[in-house]
Design an enzyme around this catalytic site. Structure first.
Site, PDB file in Angstrom:
ATOM      1  N   TRP A 205      39.606  49.058  38.605  1.00 53.43           N
ATOM      2  CA  TRP A 205      38.188  48.797  38.373  1.00 53.43           C
ATOM      3  C   TRP A 205      37.714  47.760  39.382  1.00 53.43           C
ATOM      4  O   TRP A 205      38.414  46.784  39.632  1.00 53.43           O
ATOM      5  CB  TRP A 205      37.994  48.285  36.945  1.00 53.43           C
ATOM      6  CG  TRP A 205      36.565  48.291  36.515  1.00 53.43           C
ATOM      7  CD1 TRP A 205      35.718  47.222  36.500  1.00 53.43           C
ATOM      8  CD2 TRP A 205      35.809  49.408  36.046  1.00 53.43           C
ATOM      9  NE1 TRP A 205      34.485  47.605  36.048  1.00 53.43           N
ATOM     10  CE2 TRP A 205      34.508  48.954  35.756  1.00 53.43           C
ATOM     11  CE3 TRP A 205      36.108  50.759  35.850  1.00 53.43           C
ATOM     12  CZ2 TRP A 205      33.511  49.791  35.281  1.00 53.43           C
ATOM     13  CZ3 TRP A 205      35.117  51.592  35.367  1.00 53.43           C
ATOM     14  CH2 TRP A 205      33.832  51.094  35.096  1.00 53.43           C
TER      15      TRP A 205
ATOM     16  N   GLU B 100      44.195  45.626  31.295  1.00 54.61           N
ATOM     17  CA  GLU B 100      45.543  46.198  31.317  1.00 54.61           C
ATOM     18  C   GLU B 100      46.521  45.419  32.193  1.00 54.61           C
ATOM     19  O   GLU B 100      47.711  45.741  32.241  1.00 54.61           O
ATOM     20  CB  GLU B 100      45.482  47.663  31.768  1.00 54.61           C
ATOM     21  CG  GLU B 100      44.812  48.586  30.776  1.00 54.61           C
ATOM     22  CD  GLU B 100      43.286  48.492  30.749  1.00 54.61           C
ATOM     23  OE1 GLU B 100      42.709  48.743  29.682  1.00 54.61           O
ATOM     24  OE2 GLU B 100      42.680  48.163  31.796  1.00 54.61           O
TER      25      GLU B 100
ATOM     26  N   CYS C 249      39.119  41.901  38.695  1.00 54.50           N
ATOM     27  CA  CYS C 249      37.778  41.368  38.936  1.00 54.50           C
ATOM     28  C   CYS C 249      36.876  41.796  37.789  1.00 54.50           C
ATOM     29  O   CYS C 249      36.759  42.990  37.498  1.00 54.50           O
ATOM     30  CB  CYS C 249      37.230  41.882  40.263  1.00 54.50           C
ATOM     31  SG  CYS C 249      35.534  41.358  40.602  1.00 54.50           S
ATOM     32  N   VAL C 250      36.277  40.808  37.137  1.00 54.49           N
ATOM     33  CA  VAL C 250      35.321  41.070  36.072  1.00 54.49           C
ATOM     34  C   VAL C 250      34.006  40.424  36.483  1.00 54.49           C
ATOM     35  O   VAL C 250      33.949  39.224  36.742  1.00 54.49           O
ATOM     36  CB  VAL C 250      35.806  40.492  34.721  1.00 54.49           C
ATOM     37  CG1 VAL C 250      34.859  40.892  33.602  1.00 54.49           C
ATOM     38  CG2 VAL C 250      37.227  40.946  34.408  1.00 54.49           C
ATOM     39  N   ILE C 251      32.979  41.242  36.556  1.00 57.81           N
ATOM     40  CA  ILE C 251      31.662  40.765  36.960  1.00 57.81           C
ATOM     41  C   ILE C 251      30.755  40.735  35.742  1.00 57.81           C
ATOM     42  O   ILE C 251      30.677  41.715  34.990  1.00 57.81           O
ATOM     43  CB  ILE C 251      31.075  41.661  38.069  1.00 57.81           C
ATOM     44  CG1 ILE C 251      32.006  41.628  39.303  1.00 57.81           C
ATOM     45  CG2 ILE C 251      29.665  41.215  38.437  1.00 57.81           C
ATOM     46  CD1 ILE C 251      31.637  42.620  40.397  1.00 57.81           C
TER      47      ILE C 251
ATOM     48  N   HIS D 120      30.948  41.818  26.749  1.00 58.78           N
ATOM     49  CA  HIS D 120      32.199  42.451  27.181  1.00 58.78           C
ATOM     50  C   HIS D 120      32.947  41.561  28.174  1.00 58.78           C
ATOM     51  O   HIS D 120      34.170  41.409  28.092  1.00 58.78           O
ATOM     52  CB  HIS D 120      31.878  43.817  27.808  1.00 58.78           C
ATOM     53  CG  HIS D 120      33.069  44.583  28.268  1.00 58.78           C
ATOM     54  ND1 HIS D 120      33.942  45.189  27.396  1.00 58.78           N
ATOM     55  CD2 HIS D 120      33.532  44.848  29.515  1.00 58.78           C
ATOM     56  CE1 HIS D 120      34.899  45.791  28.079  1.00 58.78           C
ATOM     57  NE2 HIS D 120      34.670  45.600  29.371  1.00 58.78           N
TER      58      HIS D 120
ATOM     59  N   PHE E 136      47.775  34.353  38.010  1.00 59.76           N
ATOM     60  CA  PHE E 136      46.452  34.811  37.597  1.00 59.76           C
ATOM     61  C   PHE E 136      45.537  34.849  38.809  1.00 59.76           C
ATOM     62  O   PHE E 136      45.135  33.816  39.333  1.00 59.76           O
ATOM     63  CB  PHE E 136      45.907  33.835  36.547  1.00 59.76           C
ATOM     64  CG  PHE E 136      44.579  34.223  35.959  1.00 59.76           C
ATOM     65  CD1 PHE E 136      44.510  35.101  34.898  1.00 59.76           C
ATOM     66  CD2 PHE E 136      43.402  33.688  36.451  1.00 59.76           C
ATOM     67  CE1 PHE E 136      43.287  35.443  34.327  1.00 59.76           C
ATOM     68  CE2 PHE E 136      42.170  34.020  35.903  1.00 59.76           C
ATOM     69  CZ  PHE E 136      42.121  34.904  34.836  1.00 59.76           C
TER      70      PHE E 136
END
Length: 172
Positions: A31, A67, A89-91, A97, A122
């Site tokens: 992702w 995951e 990467c989380v935007i 969420h 991390f």
């Protein structure tokens, strides 16, 4: 913001251990691949630059950042790597969420490192927007993947020194 004061790809200070005999697993989220692929490239290139043989770098993909913890656990359980680097990467979006994913993966990776007694690094970007992620994935702030690889090298060396596996100290 600390990143604005430091290029993530410049290493200063302590001596840098050789990665010649190190084996590193990298688990990377698919992702946001534009970002995670760039971070992966930075990590692999930095490991090789400091002596890690390409054959000692194992890369596996997982669907998303959540995951990463289980992917890292698979490395710890089923391979003989010295460390695992987790790349994601989380935007920030319009819902909560972002918070649940970031909290879950942060806690999971921390717990896994302690449970497995090995470095689990991390390298998850948690940014407000795509531009912040790009800036940290080879953009104006360098590459967080480089930093993750350097952290893995230093933590492996520290563990080997403290366990008596190596008599070389990089921390004196």
């Amino acid at each position: 913001m600390a990143t604005e004061l430091k290029n993530l790809s410049v290493f200063e200070g302590d001596a840098i251990p050789s990665a010649n005999d190190m084996k590193v697993g990298i688990v990377v989220a698919e992702w946001n691949w534009e970002i995670t692929g760039a971070l992966l490239n930075g990590a692999v290139e930095t490991l090789k630059k400091y002596g890690c043989a390409e054959s000692n770098i194992m890369v596996r993909k997982v669907p998303g950042t959540f995951e990463l913890t289980l992917g890292a656990q698979f490395f710890a359980e089923y391979t003989d790597v010295d460390a695992v680097i987790t790349i994601g990467c989380v935007i920030q979006g319009d819902t909560r969420h972002f918070d649940f994913i970031c909290n879950g993966v942060t806690y999971g990776i921390t717990e896994l490192a302690l449970k497995c007694n090995m470095p689990v690094i991390f390298s998850v970007l948690t940014t407000n927007d795509l531009q912040q992620a790009l800036d940290r994935a080879g953009g104006k702030h360098g590459n967080k993947g480089d930093e993750a690889a350097m952290t893995a090298i230093k933590m492996i060396a520290l563990q080997k020194e403290m366990s008596g596996e190596s008599n070389i100290s990089y921390y004196e």
